[in-house]
Scaffold this motif. Sequence first.
Motif, PDB file in Angstrom:
ATOM      1  N   VAL A 180       0.866  -1.171   0.000  1.00 11.63           N
ATOM      2  CA  VAL A 180       0.000   0.000   0.000  1.00 11.63           C
ATOM      3  C   VAL A 180       0.905   1.224   0.000  1.00 11.63           C
ATOM      4  O   VAL A 180       1.840   1.310   0.802  1.00 11.63           O
ATOM      5  N   THR A 181       0.627   2.155  -0.886  1.00 10.96           N
ATOM      6  CA  THR A 181       1.474   3.340  -0.983  1.00 10.96           C
ATOM      7  C   THR A 181       0.643   4.549  -1.392  1.00 10.96           C
ATOM      8  O   THR A 181      -0.516   4.422  -1.800  1.00 10.96           O
ATOM      9  N   GLN A 182       1.249   5.684  -1.315  1.00 16.04           N
ATOM     10  CA  GLN A 182       0.538   6.915  -1.657  1.00 16.04           C
ATOM     11  C   GLN A 182       0.860   7.342  -3.084  1.00 16.04           C
ATOM     12  O   GLN A 182       1.925   7.008  -3.634  1.00 16.04           O
ATOM     13  N   VAL A 183      -0.044   8.108  -3.650  1.00 13.00           N
ATOM     14  CA  VAL A 183       0.156   8.642  -4.986  1.00 13.00           C
ATOM     15  C   VAL A 183       1.482   9.399  -5.049  1.00 13.00           C
ATOM     16  O   VAL A 183       1.800  10.170  -4.146  1.00 13.00           O
ATOM     17  N   GLY A 184       2.226   9.157  -6.102  1.00 14.09           N
ATOM     18  CA  GLY A 184       3.480   9.854  -6.311  1.00 14.09           C
ATOM     19  C   GLY A 184       4.708   9.115  -5.819  1.00 14.09           C
ATOM     20  O   GLY A 184       5.835   9.481  -6.187  1.00 14.09           O
ATOM     21  N   ASN A 185       4.506   8.080  -4.994  1.00 14.50           N
ATOM     22  CA  ASN A 185       5.659   7.320  -4.503  1.00 14.50           C
ATOM     23  C   ASN A 185       6.208   6.380  -5.571  1.00 14.50           C
ATOM     24  O   ASN A 185       5.550   6.104  -6.575  1.00 14.50           O
ATOM     25  N   GLU A 186       7.417   5.879  -5.323  1.00 13.73           N
ATOM     26  CA  GLU A 186       8.028   4.878  -6.205  1.00 13.73           C
ATOM     27  C   GLU A 186       7.940   3.519  -5.514  1.00 13.73           C
ATOM     28  O   GLU A 186       8.140   3.406  -4.306  1.00 13.73           O
ATOM     29  N   VAL A 187       7.624   2.495  -6.297  1.00 17.49           N
ATOM     30  CA  VAL A 187       7.555   1.139  -5.744  1.00 17.49           C
ATOM     31  C   VAL A 187       8.347   0.203  -6.649  1.00 17.49           C
ATOM     32  O   VAL A 187       8.552   0.482  -7.831  1.00 17.49           O
ATOM     33  N   SER A 188       8.765  -0.890  -6.065  1.00 17.36           N
ATOM     34  CA  SER A 188       9.498  -1.887  -6.836  1.00 17.36           C
ATOM     35  C   SER A 188       9.057  -3.278  -6.399  1.00 17.36           C
ATOM     36  O   SER A 188       8.989  -3.558  -5.204  1.00 17.36           O
ATOM     37  N   PHE A 189       8.772  -4.132  -7.368  1.00 15.84           N
ATOM     38  CA  PHE A 189       8.338  -5.490  -7.088  1.00 15.84           C
ATOM     39  C   PHE A 189       9.372  -6.470  -7.633  1.00 15.84           C
ATOM     40  O   PHE A 189       9.930  -6.260  -8.715  1.00 15.84           O
ATOM     41  N   ASN A 190       9.585  -7.529  -6.873  1.00 16.98           N
ATOM     42  CA  ASN A 190      10.592  -8.507  -7.266  1.00 16.98           C
ATOM     43  C   ASN A 190       9.959  -9.797  -7.757  1.00 16.98           C
ATOM     44  O   ASN A 190       8.893 -10.206  -7.284  1.00 16.98           O
ATOM     45  N   CYS A 191      10.634 -10.435  -8.692  1.00 10.12           N
ATOM     46  CA  CYS A 191      10.190 -11.725  -9.197  1.00 10.12           C
ATOM     47  C   CYS A 191      11.399 -12.593  -9.508  1.00 10.12           C
ATOM     48  O   CYS A 191      12.343 -12.148 -10.159  1.00 10.12           O
ATOM     49  N   LYS A 192      11.311 -13.827  -9.037  1.00  8.76           N
ATOM     50  CA  LYS A 192      12.381 -14.789  -9.276  1.00  8.76           C
ATOM     51  C   LYS A 192      11.755 -16.114  -9.675  1.00  8.76           C
ATOM     52  O   LYS A 192      10.769 -16.541  -9.079  1.00  8.76           O
ATOM     53  N   GLN A 193      12.329 -16.755 -10.692  1.00 12.04           N
ATOM     54  CA  GLN A 193      11.847 -18.088 -11.059  1.00 12.04           C
ATOM     55  C   GLN A 193      12.986 -19.095 -10.923  1.00 12.04           C
ATOM     56  O   GLN A 193      14.133 -18.790 -11.254  1.00 12.04           O
TER      57      GLN A 193
END
Lengths: 112, 114
Positions: free
Chosen positions: A12-25
């Motif tokens: 959950v984050t606020q408008v304007g923030n930066e987010v990063s999601f990780n994925c590994k297989q």
Amino acid sequence: ETAVFQTPNYHVTQVGNEVSFNCKQTLGHDTMYWYKQDSKKLLKIMFSYNNKQLIVNETVPRRFSPQSSDKAHLNLRIKSVEPEDSAVYLCASSLTVNTEVFFGKGTRLTVV
Amino acid sequence: AQSVTQPDARVTVSEGASLQLRCKYSYSGTPYLFWYVQYPRQGLQLLLKYYSGDPVVQGVNGFEAEFSKSNSSFHLRKASVHWSDSAVYFCALTPGGSGNKLIFGTGTLLSVKP
């Protein structure tokens, strides 16, 4: 048994923030993908990488950028999130570009 | 343009009844076709796929699907459903030369009444 691992499960984050999601297989696959599933469960591909090279780049806002350090990892960064970015982001992989696609459990993003 | 249509947003059946979930596709060539299932808060799991050959393909958990080029359809069937089959089912296609891009239908929510 899930072999495509995504973190975090929720964010959950606020408008304007930066987010990063990780994925590994851990399947030894060459090709990885990011899909977006909206609140109506509609699924659309965003990006596809084969051997760390971008091969599919659908029309997504420029604030979205995939990042691949090696064949087993494909992260997704969103600069300056917008409310419409609230969705579930599904990472996937396949052995090559014409084989079965395996999905992770997804990262649910809520932008407030 | 390629597309997949699942005309039924929701289907409700009683446990033990037979099931058919409909899927129509639009593509000028012969596509690769798939059915995926999504359980709550889970990713998508492949049920079955059609690449070529026998138009009836068998999948996991007793599911099968039949490809019809004349009808542009790829309907999913099961002879006897179980309550654990309750989930959202997605039909999808991959156009040739697309880099394995999956084009999904809107999904059908299956509810199985005990």
